[in-house]
Design a protein around this motif. Sequence first.
Motif, PDB file in Angstrom:
ATOM      1  N   PRO A 158       0.864  -1.281  -0.111  1.00 36.86           N
ATOM      2  CA  PRO A 158      -0.141   0.012  -0.017  1.00 36.86           C
ATOM      3  C   PRO A 158       0.762   1.398   0.053  1.00 36.86           C
ATOM      4  CG  PRO A 158      -0.106  -0.958   2.098  1.00 36.86           C
ATOM      5  CD  PRO A 158       0.704  -2.020   1.391  1.00 36.86           C
ATOM      6  N   GLU A 159       0.342   2.152  -0.621  1.00 33.38           N
ATOM      7  CA  GLU A 159       1.124   3.423  -0.575  1.00 33.38           C
ATOM      8  C   GLU A 159       0.258   4.540  -0.573  1.00 33.38           C
ATOM      9  OE1 GLU A 159       4.736   4.298  -3.744  1.00 33.38           O
ATOM     10  OE2 GLU A 159       2.558   4.782  -4.673  1.00 33.38           O
ATOM     11  N   SER A 160       0.858   5.752  -0.051  1.00 37.12           N
ATOM     12  CA  SER A 160       0.241   6.976   0.193  1.00 37.12           C
ATOM     13  C   SER A 160       1.063   8.181  -0.607  1.00 37.12           C
ATOM     14  CB  SER A 160      -0.355   7.472   1.749  1.00 37.12           C
ATOM     15  OG  SER A 160      -0.643   8.600   1.962  1.00 37.12           O
ATOM     16  N   LYS A 161       0.263   9.025  -1.509  1.00 32.36           N
ATOM     17  CA  LYS A 161       0.989   9.943  -2.145  1.00 32.36           C
ATOM     18  C   LYS A 161       0.224  11.602  -1.777  1.00 32.36           C
ATOM     19  CE  LYS A 161       2.619   7.717  -6.258  1.00 32.36           C
ATOM     20  NZ  LYS A 161       2.734   7.477  -7.989  1.00 32.36           N
ATOM     21  N   ILE A 162       1.093  12.137  -0.918  1.00 35.78           N
ATOM     22  CA  ILE A 162       0.441  13.458  -0.595  1.00 35.78           C
ATOM     23  C   ILE A 162       0.928  14.581  -1.340  1.00 35.78           C
ATOM     24  CG2 ILE A 162       0.251  15.144   1.289  1.00 35.78           C
ATOM     25  CD1 ILE A 162       0.421  12.728   3.316  1.00 35.78           C
ATOM     26  N   THR A 163      -0.054  15.406  -1.864  1.00 32.52           N
ATOM     27  CA  THR A 163       0.315  16.519  -2.815  1.00 32.52           C
ATOM     28  C   THR A 163      -0.039  17.816  -2.041  1.00 32.52           C
ATOM     29  OG1 THR A 163       0.254  15.176  -5.088  1.00 32.52           O
ATOM     30  CG2 THR A 163       0.058  17.524  -5.091  1.00 32.52           C
ATOM     31  N   LEU A 164       0.739  18.504  -1.587  1.00 31.46           N
ATOM     32  CA  LEU A 164       0.337  20.023  -1.068  1.00 31.46           C
ATOM     33  C   LEU A 164       0.684  20.982  -2.052  1.00 31.46           C
ATOM     34  CD1 LEU A 164       1.742  19.080   2.447  1.00 31.46           C
ATOM     35  CD2 LEU A 164      -0.730  18.547   1.412  1.00 31.46           C
ATOM     36  N   ASN A 165      -0.203  21.982  -2.289  1.00 32.90           N
ATOM     37  CA  ASN A 165      -0.003  23.006  -3.094  1.00 32.90           C
ATOM     38  C   ASN A 165       0.193  24.361  -2.222  1.00 32.90           C
ATOM     39  OD1 ASN A 165      -0.453  21.458  -5.582  1.00 32.90           O
ATOM     40  ND2 ASN A 165      -2.853  21.524  -5.098  1.00 32.90           N
ATOM     41  N   TYR A 166       1.360  25.155  -2.579  1.00 35.87           N
ATOM     42  CA  TYR A 166       1.687  26.300  -1.760  1.00 35.87           C
ATOM     43  C   TYR A 166       1.936  27.493  -2.595  1.00 35.87           C
ATOM     44  CZ  TYR A 166       2.445  23.815   3.000  1.00 35.87           C
ATOM     45  OH  TYR A 166       1.991  23.114   3.987  1.00 35.87           O
TER      46      TYR A 166
END
Length: 236
Positions: free
Chosen positions: A95-103
């Motif tokens: 299992p994998e979690s990809k977090i994308t945060l726009n700043y």
Amino acid sequence: MKKLFLIFAIATIATLGANAQVSFGIQAGANFAMGKSSTDITIPGYALTNDPKVGVFGGFLAEIPFGEKIAFRPEFNFIQKGSKTGATIIGFGSPESKITLNYIELPLNVVYKLPVGSGNFFFGLGPALAFGLSGKDKYTDPSSPSDNKTYDIKFDGKKSDDITDPNDNDGHLKRFDVGLNIIAGYKLPMGVFFRVAYTHGFMDVDPNKDNASPDDRSSYKNRGVSLGIGYMFGSK
């Protein structure tokens, strides 16, 4: 914190307008985000991974000279931060979690320029102020596709104890971040430059940390290395 961000932005604009020797530029590139989270722990039976999450960045910059070799180099960028974490369960899937945060990020660097060949190297450092816009957490599990989901991440600073909606599956982070930016690069005479920068976030943007028990290791800090190319207008 919001007022501090605006004060820095206004002060920068005022400084630019007062200096006739200011040069302006544009830049773009890739950001290799390495968000530091509480997943960096040891769990028996799991092989945990924490790999760079590739995103984009781009924006505007200015260079205000103070003598021949020192300059103030403020930037105004859109940048994607985040992380990519996984847990390989021995004998099962990954299992994998990809977090994308726009700043929106405002690095305020002081740089030293060193003439080499027909161009010059530059390197420096300064504070980096960041303002969270939006985010996504994409969870995938090859061994259980029905569990694959994408969650929104909201920069509203809500703590787990403050969420009363049982159907709220969103992630919640603090909106503002402050870090240290270290930059180096090379600028050609025609104005094209290449740069690499490392940003080390100091703030724990996980809102739950404030009320966490001593055994609660919940935390999230932004880190990342960006590679880019740009152009300074009016270069000779």
